[in-house]
Design an enzyme around this catalytic site. Structure first.
Site, PDB file in Angstrom:
ATOM      1  N   LYS A  90       0.866  -1.189   0.000  1.00 18.47           N
ATOM      2  CA  LYS A  90       0.000   0.000   0.000  1.00 18.47           C
ATOM      3  C   LYS A  90       0.891   1.224   0.000  1.00 18.47           C
ATOM      4  O   LYS A  90       1.807   1.333   0.811  1.00 18.47           O
ATOM      5  CB  LYS A  90      -0.877  -0.008   1.274  1.00 18.47           C
ATOM      6  CG  LYS A  90      -1.861   1.132   1.325  1.00 18.47           C
ATOM      7  CD  LYS A  90      -3.158   0.788   0.637  1.00 18.47           C
ATOM      8  CE  LYS A  90      -3.998   2.000   0.314  1.00 18.47           C
ATOM      9  NZ  LYS A  90      -3.651   2.729  -0.927  1.00 18.47           N
ATOM     10  N   GLN A 111       7.271   3.820   3.867  1.00 15.59           N
ATOM     11  CA  GLN A 111       5.869   3.398   3.911  1.00 15.59           C
ATOM     12  C   GLN A 111       5.676   2.132   4.749  1.00 15.59           C
ATOM     13  O   GLN A 111       4.633   1.950   5.385  1.00 15.59           O
ATOM     14  CB  GLN A 111       5.389   3.165   2.470  1.00 15.59           C
ATOM     15  CG  GLN A 111       3.893   3.163   2.290  1.00 15.59           C
ATOM     16  CD  GLN A 111       3.302   4.560   2.153  1.00 15.59           C
ATOM     17  OE1 GLN A 111       3.823   5.392   1.437  1.00 15.59           O
ATOM     18  NE2 GLN A 111       2.211   4.810   2.837  1.00 15.59           N
ATOM     19  N   LYS A 114       5.453   3.354   8.386  1.00 15.20           N
ATOM     20  CA  LYS A 114       4.264   4.200   8.527  1.00 15.20           C
ATOM     21  C   LYS A 114       3.005   3.334   8.555  1.00 15.20           C
ATOM     22  O   LYS A 114       2.156   3.479   9.427  1.00 15.20           O
ATOM     23  CB  LYS A 114       4.208   5.168   7.345  1.00 15.20           C
ATOM     24  CG  LYS A 114       3.023   6.099   7.346  1.00 15.20           C
ATOM     25  CD  LYS A 114       2.878   6.848   6.028  1.00 15.20           C
ATOM     26  CE  LYS A 114       4.168   7.510   5.609  1.00 15.20           C
ATOM     27  NZ  LYS A 114       3.953   8.489   4.529  1.00 15.20           N
ATOM     28  N   LYS A 126       5.341   1.704  -3.113  1.00 16.27           N
ATOM     29  CA  LYS A 126       5.248   3.068  -3.664  1.00 16.27           C
ATOM     30  C   LYS A 126       5.493   2.975  -5.161  1.00 16.27           C
ATOM     31  O   LYS A 126       6.136   2.035  -5.627  1.00 16.27           O
ATOM     32  CB  LYS A 126       6.310   3.973  -3.022  1.00 16.27           C
ATOM     33  CG  LYS A 126       6.052   5.442  -3.165  1.00 16.27           C
ATOM     34  CD  LYS A 126       5.055   5.965  -2.133  1.00 16.27           C
ATOM     35  CE  LYS A 126       4.701   7.419  -2.388  1.00 16.27           C
ATOM     36  NZ  LYS A 126       3.893   7.995  -1.309  1.00 16.27           N
ATOM     37  N   GLY A 165      -2.808   8.220  -4.321  1.00 19.26           N
ATOM     38  CA  GLY A 165      -2.163   9.416  -4.860  1.00 19.26           C
ATOM     39  C   GLY A 165      -0.929   9.820  -4.078  1.00 19.26           C
ATOM     40  O   GLY A 165      -0.626   9.275  -3.016  1.00 19.26           O
ATOM     41  N   ASP A 166      -0.195  10.756  -4.620  1.00 26.71           N
ATOM     42  CA  ASP A 166       0.946  11.404  -3.961  1.00 26.71           C
ATOM     43  C   ASP A 166       1.170  12.677  -4.781  1.00 26.71           C
ATOM     44  O   ASP A 166       0.250  13.141  -5.473  1.00 26.71           O
ATOM     45  CB  ASP A 166       2.174  10.478  -3.945  1.00 26.71           C
ATOM     46  CG  ASP A 166       3.320  11.009  -3.060  1.00 26.71           C
ATOM     47  OD1 ASP A 166       3.235  10.868  -1.834  1.00 26.71           O
ATOM     48  OD2 ASP A 166       4.290  11.590  -3.594  1.00 26.71           O
ATOM     49  N   THR A 210      -4.456  13.441   5.230  1.00 26.00           N
ATOM     50  CA  THR A 210      -3.028  13.601   5.539  1.00 26.00           C
ATOM     51  C   THR A 210      -2.783  14.927   6.261  1.00 26.00           C
ATOM     52  O   THR A 210      -2.094  14.974   7.288  1.00 26.00           O
ATOM     53  CB  THR A 210      -2.180  13.510   4.260  1.00 26.00           C
ATOM     54  OG1 THR A 210      -2.542  12.317   3.561  1.00 26.00           O
ATOM     55  CG2 THR A 210      -0.706  13.474   4.591  1.00 26.00           C
ATOM     56  N   ASN A 241      -2.399  18.998  -1.863  1.00 25.62           N
ATOM     57  CA  ASN A 241      -3.395  18.308  -1.049  1.00 25.62           C
ATOM     58  C   ASN A 241      -3.059  18.364   0.439  1.00 25.62           C
ATOM     59  O   ASN A 241      -3.900  18.721   1.268  1.00 25.62           O
ATOM     60  CB  ASN A 241      -3.506  16.853  -1.525  1.00 25.62           C
ATOM     61  CG  ASN A 241      -4.368  16.014  -0.609  1.00 25.62           C
ATOM     62  OD1 ASN A 241      -3.861  15.296   0.236  1.00 25.62           O
ATOM     63  ND2 ASN A 241      -5.670  16.147  -0.728  1.00 25.62           N
ATOM     64  N   SER A 377      -6.910   5.676   3.723  1.00 23.23           N
ATOM     65  CA  SER A 377      -6.983   4.790   2.557  1.00 23.23           C
ATOM     66  C   SER A 377      -7.376   3.383   2.991  1.00 23.23           C
ATOM     67  O   SER A 377      -8.169   2.708   2.322  1.00 23.23           O
ATOM     68  CB  SER A 377      -5.630   4.735   1.840  1.00 23.23           C
ATOM     69  OG  SER A 377      -5.477   5.836   0.972  1.00 23.23           O
TER      70      SER A 377
HETATM   71  P1  NDP Z   1       0.584  17.735  -4.353  1.00 23.88           P
HETATM   72  O1  NDP Z   1       1.068  17.397  -5.699  1.00 23.88           O
HETATM   73  O2  NDP Z   1      -0.869  17.894  -4.104  1.00 23.88           O
HETATM   74  O3  NDP Z   1       1.291  19.076  -3.841  1.00 23.88           O
HETATM   75  C1  NDP Z   1       2.667  19.164  -3.712  1.00 23.88           C
HETATM   76  C2  NDP Z   1       3.000  20.603  -3.377  1.00 23.88           C
HETATM   77  O4  NDP Z   1       4.381  20.698  -3.028  1.00 23.88           O
HETATM   78  C3  NDP Z   1       2.783  21.553  -4.541  1.00 23.88           C
HETATM   79  O5  NDP Z   1       2.416  22.814  -4.063  1.00 23.88           O
HETATM   80  C4  NDP Z   1       4.152  21.577  -5.203  1.00 23.88           C
HETATM   81  O6  NDP Z   1       4.419  22.738  -5.952  1.00 23.88           O
HETATM   82  C5  NDP Z   1       5.044  21.504  -4.006  1.00 23.88           C
HETATM   83  N1  NDP Z   1       6.307  20.874  -4.402  1.00 23.88           N
HETATM   84  C6  NDP Z   1       6.488  19.617  -4.831  1.00 23.88           C
HETATM   85  N2  NDP Z   1       7.760  19.398  -5.149  1.00 23.88           N
HETATM   86  C7  NDP Z   1       8.379  20.560  -4.918  1.00 23.88           C
HETATM   87  C8  NDP Z   1       9.718  20.965  -5.043  1.00 23.88           C
HETATM   88  N3  NDP Z   1      10.662  20.117  -5.498  1.00 23.88           N
HETATM   89  N4  NDP Z   1      10.029  22.237  -4.700  1.00 23.88           N
HETATM   90  C9  NDP Z   1       9.075  23.083  -4.233  1.00 23.88           C
HETATM   91  N5  NDP Z   1       7.783  22.743  -4.095  1.00 23.88           N
HETATM   92  C10 NDP Z   1       7.452  21.508  -4.436  1.00 23.88           C
HETATM   93  O7  NDP Z   1       1.208  16.622  -3.371  1.00 23.88           O
HETATM   94  P2  NDP Z   1       0.747  16.208  -1.915  1.00 23.88           P
HETATM   95  O8  NDP Z   1       0.255  17.407  -1.182  1.00 23.88           O
HETATM   96  O9  NDP Z   1      -0.129  15.023  -2.026  1.00 23.88           O
HETATM   97  O10 NDP Z   1       2.124  15.693  -1.288  1.00 23.88           O
HETATM   98  C11 NDP Z   1       3.025  16.566  -0.577  1.00 23.88           C
HETATM   99  C12 NDP Z   1       3.944  15.745   0.293  1.00 23.88           C
HETATM  100  O11 NDP Z   1       3.165  14.948   1.222  1.00 23.88           O
HETATM  101  C13 NDP Z   1       4.835  14.740  -0.441  1.00 23.88           C
HETATM  102  O12 NDP Z   1       6.046  14.598   0.260  1.00 23.88           O
HETATM  103  C14 NDP Z   1       4.053  13.433  -0.298  1.00 23.88           C
HETATM  104  O13 NDP Z   1       4.886  12.291  -0.434  1.00 23.88           O
HETATM  105  C15 NDP Z   1       3.529  13.587   1.110  1.00 23.88           C
HETATM  106  N6  NDP Z   1       2.383  12.753   1.455  1.00 23.88           N
HETATM  107  C16 NDP Z   1       1.220  12.847   0.748  1.00 23.88           C
HETATM  108  C17 NDP Z   1       0.141  12.074   1.107  1.00 23.88           C
HETATM  109  C18 NDP Z   1      -1.182  12.223   0.459  1.00 23.88           C
HETATM  110  O14 NDP Z   1      -2.156  11.642   0.972  1.00 23.88           O
HETATM  111  N7  NDP Z   1      -1.320  12.981  -0.632  1.00 23.88           N
HETATM  112  C19 NDP Z   1       0.239  11.067   2.183  1.00 23.88           C
HETATM  113  C20 NDP Z   1       1.494  11.132   2.923  1.00 23.88           C
HETATM  114  C21 NDP Z   1       2.518  11.924   2.532  1.00 23.88           C
HETATM  115  P3  NDP Z   1       4.423  22.690  -7.556  1.00 23.88           P
HETATM  116  O15 NDP Z   1       3.001  22.446  -7.944  1.00 23.88           O
HETATM  117  O16 NDP Z   1       4.959  24.011  -7.977  1.00 23.88           O
HETATM  118  O17 NDP Z   1       5.319  21.539  -7.937  1.00 23.88           O
END
Ligand code: NDP
Length: 445
Positions: A90, A111, A114, A126, A165-166, A210, A241, A377
């Site tokens: 997962k 993961q 976690k 992943k 998603g991620d 999250t 997200n 999830s």
């Molecule tokens: P999204 O794609 O929804 O959002 C990611 C955000 O972070 C965007 O605003 C993006 O900006 C920014 N970002 C990503 N990469 C970079 C970078 N290299 N430099 C600067 N800004 C960056 O992703 P999520 O919100 O889902 O995920 C965010 C984090 O949370 C990740 O580490 C993910 O692994 C973790 N996570 C997510 C979960 C989930 O349920 N979605 C669960 C657990 C962990 P831009 O659009 O400009 O790239």
């Protein structure tokens, strides 16, 4: 590191050359395990540690797709099925140009622990691709997702491997992926993906989970000091997200989130983030953070600095790995920051983690504080299997109970090993022992 864990780490570096993020994630866990192995040497028998750091299966595949102009692109797809001791693999799918085997392996490795912490019966995996959805039309994203799923479908299933998603993969992408899976299999296996739409098998609270969980974890940490989030200034990074729903929950609990960011810069809004506007810009229009500033008097955009320069009480890194380095940690500490809860995976570099720990502040590693997403999830899978649907309050109260249990498991494990308040050790040890005990029960597999 020394002894058996050092040997295991050296072998990981040797066999996985150039995969710096994977090395970093393994090192952090192995360092925490030294006292556990000393107390329980049986955990080092049967090559248990060597098996733990080697994925059960690694799938790398070609993903050709055609853009709107008729040009053919070739991306690389990944699914790392890391550990199935506790249940089906997962973990999310990440679509971002930086994706490579090392990034997916680090995420898959994290993961495992976690998912163990959630106690929901899920293994660790992943996946993702170096595809960049930014600026692509819906039709292009759909064609890419269909091509990606054409290969991935061979490897996943409700009892085998359940992606979600991620970064770069939200409700739109999960929809296209599910549509292609259903077409290929001629089966409505709702439990094969999570993060689905609410009208076709999704769970209420999954979108929020999250970010909400991260803030609930911060609140639990503060409660151990007799404090709360009420009135605290909060810096959030990211505007996706996780960031959006961390801001929402922080506001609900009386805190004042004043920042967010994306790869174009960060925004400071001293009046408090206007969440409706942020959702409109990011979720509806898929715009940039500048679009928020253009419509919000008093908010300012900073393009040449770090969001961690803003003095706050609480920091919630919710963007990506290694976004908060040693210098940023020192700046946050100077500004009075006393709580860091990671919404992103491994956003703090080892230097930043060391700075937080030696300052004695409340610091939660992502594998504990952001586990609410995957936990919800698992709740979505449970509803799919029972062909039922819970209301928002039911799902949210289950999320809150799981986050509280994760917090308490970390505290208990840290206390047991004489490191009270060390959430890194607590999360790694509590997660590891759950997985290791089951790996021993399953024999050498
Ligand atoms: P999204 O794609 O929804 O959002 C990611 C955000 O972070 C965007 O605003 C993006 O900006 C920014 N970002 C990503 N990469 C970079 C970078 N290299 N430099 C600067 N800004 C960056 O992703 P999520 O919100 O889902 O995920 C965010 C984090 O949370 C990740 O580490 C993910 O692994 C973790 N996570 C997510 C979960 C989930 O349920 N979605 C669960 C657990 C962990 P831009 O659009 O400009 O790239």
């Amino acid at each position: 590191m020394q002894g058996v864990v050092e040997k295991v780490y050296e072998r990981v570096v040797d066999r996985n050359r150039g995969e710096a993020e994977f090395h970093q994630a393994v090192r952090e866990v192995l360092e925490s395990l030294e006292p556990v192995i000393t107390k329980h040497p049986s955990y080092a028998e049967g090559a248990l540690l060597e098996r733990l750091v080697e994925p059960e299966r690694q799938i790398i595949f070609r993903v050709p797709w055609v853009d709107d102009a008729g040009e053919v692109h070739v991306q690389r797809g990944f699914r790392i099925e890391f550990n199935s001791a506790l249940g089906p693999y997962k973990g999310g799918l990440r679509f971002h140009p930086s994706v490579n085997a090392g990034i997916i392996k680090f995420l898959g490795f994290e993961q495992i622990f976690k998912n163990a912490l959630t106690a929901q019966g899920i293994g660790g995996g992943k996946g993702g691709s170096d595809f960049d959805p930014h600026g692509r039309s819906d039709a292009e994203v759909m064609r890419f997702c269909q091509s990606f799923m054409t290969e991935l479908a061979r490897h996943i299933g409700p009892s085998t491997d359940v992606p979600a998603g991620d970064i770069g993969v939200g409700g739109r992408e999960i929809g296209y992926l599910f549509g292609q899976y259903k077409r290929l299999r001629n089966a409505y296996d709702a439990g094969v993906l999570t993060g689905k739409g609410l009208t076709w098998g999704g769970s209420l609270v999954r979108t929020e989970a999250t970010g909400y969980g991260t803030v609930l974890f911060a609140q639990s940490m503060l409660a151990t000091k007799g404090q709360s989030l009420e009135g605290k200034r909060v810096a959030v990074s990211g505007a996706g997200n996780v960031a959006i729903y961390a801001i929402e929950k922080a506001q609900q609990l009386g805190a004042a989130p004043i920042t967010f960011s994306d790869s174009s810069g960060y925004v400071v809004d001293e009046a408090g983030v206007d969440l409706d506007l942020l959702k409109q810009v990011k979720e509806v229009e898929r715009g940039r953070v500048k679009d928020y500033v253009d419509r919000r008097p008093g908010a300012r955009l900073v393009v040449d600095g770090s969001v961690w320069d803003v003095p706050v009480d609480v920091a919630l890194p919710c963007a990506t790995q290694n976004e908060l380095d040693g210098a940023a940690a020192a700046t946050l500490l100077r500004g009075g920051c006393a709580v860091v809860a990671e919404g992103a995976n491994m956003p703090s570099t080892p230097e930043a983690v060391a700075a937080f720990q030696s300052a004695g502040i409340l610091y939660a590693p992502g594998k504990a504080s952001n586990a609410g997403g995957v936990a919800t999830s698992a709740l979505e899978m449970e509803q799919n299997a029972g062909r039922t649907r819970w209301d928002f309050d039911t799902a949210e109260s289950k999320l809150a109970a799981i986050m509280s249990d994760i917090h308490d498991s970390c505290v208990t494990a840290a206390d047991e090993y004489g490191r009270p308040g060390d959430y890194v050790l607590g999360a790694n040890v509590a997660g590891f022992t759950r997985v290791a005990d089951v790996m021993i029960a399953h024999g050498i597999v």
